[in-house]
Design a protein around this motif. Structure first.
Motif, short mmCIF file in Angstrom:
data_model
loop_
_atom_site.label_atom_id
_atom_site.label_comp_id
_atom_site.label_asym_id
_atom_site.label_seq_id
_atom_site.Cartn_x
_atom_site.Cartn_y
_atom_site.Cartn_z
N UNK A 78 -62.63 -60.46 25.07
CA UNK A 78 -62.63 -61.72 24.31
C UNK A 78 -64.35 -61.94 24.11
N UNK A 79 -65.10 -61.45 25.32
CA UNK A 79 -66.54 -61.95 24.68
C UNK A 79 -67.09 -60.68 23.46
N UNK A 80 -66.61 -59.52 23.60
CA UNK A 80 -67.01 -58.77 22.53
C UNK A 80 -66.40 -59.23 21.39
N UNK A 81 -65.27 -59.49 21.30
CA UNK A 81 -64.57 -59.87 19.90
C UNK A 81 -65.22 -61.11 19.41
N UNK A 82 -65.29 -62.20 20.30
CA UNK A 82 -65.72 -63.47 19.83
C UNK A 82 -67.35 -63.28 19.31
N UNK A 83 -67.90 -62.29 20.01
CA UNK A 83 -69.44 -62.14 19.36
C UNK A 83 -69.26 -61.61 17.84
N UNK A 84 -68.41 -60.77 17.75
CA UNK A 84 -68.50 -60.16 16.40
C UNK A 84 -68.25 -60.92 15.49
N UNK A 85 -67.04 -62.16 15.69
CA UNK A 85 -66.59 -63.09 14.72
C UNK A 85 -67.81 -64.02 14.64
N UNK A 86 -68.39 -64.32 15.70
CA UNK A 86 -69.48 -65.40 15.52
C UNK A 86 -70.54 -64.82 14.82
N UNK A 87 -70.77 -63.50 14.80
CA UNK A 87 -72.08 -63.04 14.07
C UNK A 87 -71.67 -62.91 12.50
N UNK A 88 -70.66 -62.58 12.42
CA UNK A 88 -69.92 -62.38 10.89
C UNK A 88 -69.87 -63.68 10.13
N UNK A 89 -69.10 -64.58 10.89
CA UNK A 89 -68.89 -65.95 10.24
C UNK A 89 -70.37 -66.77 10.10
N UNK A 90 -71.33 -66.31 11.03
CA UNK A 90 -72.59 -67.01 10.66
C UNK A 90 -73.43 -66.29 9.37
N UNK A 91 -72.84 -65.18 9.27
CA UNK A 91 -73.39 -64.36 8.04
C UNK A 91 -73.07 -64.99 6.80
N UNK A 92 -71.66 -65.42 6.88
CA UNK A 92 -71.20 -65.71 5.42
C UNK A 92 -72.04 -67.04 5.00
N UNK A 93 -72.61 -67.77 6.06
CA UNK A 93 -73.35 -69.09 5.53
C UNK A 93 -74.79 -68.70 5.78
N UNK A 94 -75.20 -67.43 5.64
CA UNK A 94 -76.64 -66.85 5.42
C UNK A 94 -77.21 -67.05 6.92
N UNK A 95 -76.61 -67.30 8.06
CA UNK A 95 -77.12 -66.97 9.47
C UNK A 95 -78.02 -65.85 9.53
N UNK A 96 -78.98 -66.04 10.76
CA UNK A 96 -79.78 -65.01 10.92
C UNK A 96 -79.51 -64.33 12.23
N UNK A 97 -78.49 -64.55 13.04
CA UNK A 97 -78.15 -64.01 14.39
C UNK A 97 -77.83 -62.71 14.36
N UNK A 98 -78.13 -61.85 15.37
CA UNK A 98 -77.72 -60.67 15.73
C UNK A 98 -76.55 -60.37 16.47
N UNK A 99 -75.70 -59.50 16.52
CA UNK A 99 -74.59 -59.18 17.35
C UNK A 99 -74.92 -59.39 18.65
N UNK A 100 -76.09 -59.01 19.34
CA UNK A 100 -76.61 -59.06 20.58
C UNK A 100 -76.85 -60.51 20.80
N UNK A 101 -77.20 -61.14 20.06
CA UNK A 101 -77.56 -62.58 20.45
C UNK A 101 -76.19 -63.46 20.42
N UNK A 102 -75.33 -63.05 19.68
CA UNK A 102 -74.09 -63.84 19.50
C UNK A 102 -73.17 -63.36 20.92
#
Length: 523
Positions: A78-102
């Motif tokens: 859950x944590x790994x998959x959640x981090x993946x989607x949090x990073x990708x969704x953020x990127x859609x809105x020009x977010x700057x976070x990395x996977x490790x940060x998410x």
């Protein structure tokens, strides 16, 4: 380092914004990830077991062991998959976070889940049926308040978790312009959580009040509540089913079936409505139609013990005893509760009809462990013991009834009859006299005294008591037409005069004192 680590854990609960700033370049350690995975996975699995009532199939201990074993893996995924989607969704809105940060954000945001583990421990201890459909059946209103309070704390933990996630998500993706929108969205979701908790609390309270009404046979309250709900929402299926249930229990079968048909018109495969339909039709002795309805309900919900109980009752009404036994055992296999304990009662009735009295006794006694005050079960036990020639046990069962219903005249009469049938004439006579003294308007005592008088060849006293029987209940006299105790006086003119009077009062004689037809009908 240990103090820094401990401070970090606590600080994410109290100061998540500053904590995420400190952790911008850090990553979760293996131990931290393990504990957070246990919190997320363990609580989610327990929540799932609760939602799908897994306790109907596995013991609580088994479910806890499964949560302990599967929790860390489920939480880690859950944590790994959640981090993946949090990073990708953020990127859609020009977010700057990395996977490790998410991963840090998702991981630390589930910290409140760890706090839910003690809540789950308390819930399992206080509510052993928490994973079953029986959770609310025996719950008091005070227990419901405590249960809802625990759910409120869980809801706070969910909201807390979302807030930590939102803070970290916005910070690492550097969403300055979107920040107000994200916080408004969080507030809206948190409001939905509160609303959902409130609605759930009201439903739990309504369920408990309905169960209490069922336990006290207060079907009028169930009907009143259902009709009030239907005024607000005429197509409320739950309210319609409750209305049908109450009407059927009150013996208003046609009205109950009308409510059932309203449900089926909206949802043809509503198994609760089909079960109610089968139950009502069976009570109306329309057994074939009842069988069709229950079989359809079981096709929709094949794991419902209550429906198997009704199926067994239908087969009993059809005198298809083998199928009835099988249906009742199916109900038992799915787990017996107070609501479905009548499976044992049904088995007792079937074995009684099959003259297997010991099996009937065994099942009736099991039934009484669930329903210890059911007078009908004690009646059945008394009859079984009587037919086995065990008069002391039969009288013991009769005394159990009188202990619960001391003014039950038929039971007093049956107790006196048991003494009479076993040639304990003096004891029987004393009891019949007590019945006449306490309940002079009932024919039972007079009939018993007439039987003793006939047994003693005392025609005058026998006739005098039978006259009292005719006076209070002419239909009760019909027993004397076949009762062996009256064989010695049945040929006498006095008895035949009473018999003629009975037939005349029953409308079988015509005005000239002749039979209207050659067939005597007994009501």
């Amino acid at each position: 380092m240990e103090n820094e680590s401990n401070q970090s854990w606590f600080s994410f609960l109290t100061q998540p914004k500053n904590s995420f700033e400190v952790w911008r370049e850090k990553r979760l350690t293996g131990l931290q990830l393990l504990f957070l995975s246990i919190g997320l996975g363990g609580t989610n699995i327990l929540n799932r077991f609760y939602a799908v009532e897994m306790g109907e199939h596995f013991s609580t201990v088994t479910l806890i062991i499964l949560a302990i074993i599967l929790g860390p893996l489920a939480g880690f995924i859950g944590i790994k998959v959640g981090a993946f989607f949090a990073e990708k969704i953020g990127r859609l809105f020009k977010g700057k976070a990395t996977y490790r940060q998410m991963e840090n954000v998702v991981g630390w945001s589930v910290l409140p889940y760890i706090l839910m583990i003690p809540l789950w421990i308390v819930e399992i201890i206080l509510f052993p049926d928490i994973f079953t459909a029986e959770l609310f059946n025996s719950m008091t209103e005070q227990e419901a308040f405590l249960f809802n309070l625990l759910l409120f704390f869980e809801m706070i933990a969910y909201g807390w978790s979302m807030l930590i996630f939102v803070i970290g998500f916005v910070k690492y993706h550097e969403f300055k312009k979107m920040k107000p929108f994200v916080y408004i969205l969080h507030a809206f979701v948190f409001f939905l959580l509160i609303f959902s908790w409130g609605a759930g609390s009201l439903q739990i309270t309504d369920t408990i009040q309905q169960n209490q009404a069922i336990e006290t046979d207060d079907y009028e309250s169930i009907l009143t509540n259902a009709e009030a709900e239907l005024e607000d929402e005429p197509t409320d299926l739950r309210a319609l089913n409750n209305k049908a249930y109450a009407l059927i229990n009150e013996g208003k079968f046609e009205e109950g079936l009308e409510a059932v048909e309203e449900v089926l018109a909206i949802e043809p495969e509503n198994d609760v409505a089909l079960n109610n339909k089968g139950w009502a039709l069976n009570m109306m002795e329309r057994n074939k139609e009842a069988l069709e309805a229950i079989q359809k309900a079981l096709e929709i919900e094949p794991n419902d013990a209550y429906e198997y109980v009704n199926l067994g009752n239908i087969y009993y009404g059809l005198q298809e005893y083998e199928q009835g036994i099988e249906a009742f055992h199916m109900a038992i296999d799915y787990g017996i509760t107070v609501d479905t304990a009548s499976a044992y009662y049904g088995l007792g009735l079937i074995y009684y009809d099959l003259s297997e009295y010991n099996k009937s006794i065994q099942n009736m006694e099991t039934y009484l462990t669930y329903m210890p005050d059911d007078i009908d079960a004690f009646w059945a036990l008394a009859n079984n013991y009587d037919l086995l020639g065990n008069q002391p046990k039969a009288i013991e069962m009769v005394d159990e009834i009188l202990g619960r219903d001391p003014h039950n005249v038929p039971v007093h009469t049956y107790k006196a009859d048991l003494h009479l049938y076993y040639d304990q004439i003096q004891e029987a006579e004393t009891m019949y006299q007590e019945i006449i003294t306490s309940y002079p308007e009932y024919p039972d005592g007079y009939y018993g005294m007439a039987a003793i008088a006939a047994y003693n060849q005392n025609l005058t006293e026998a006739v005098a008591n039978l006259e009292m029987v005719l006076q209070y209940d002419s239909y009760y006299f019909e027993n004397a037409l076949h009762d062996p105790f009256f064989d010695s006086i049945r040929h006498t003119a006095e008895f035949q005069a009473l018999e003629a009077s009975y037939y005349e009062n029953d409308g079988i004689y015509d005005g000239n004192g002749e039979f209207e037809d050659e067939t005597i009908h007994y009501d």
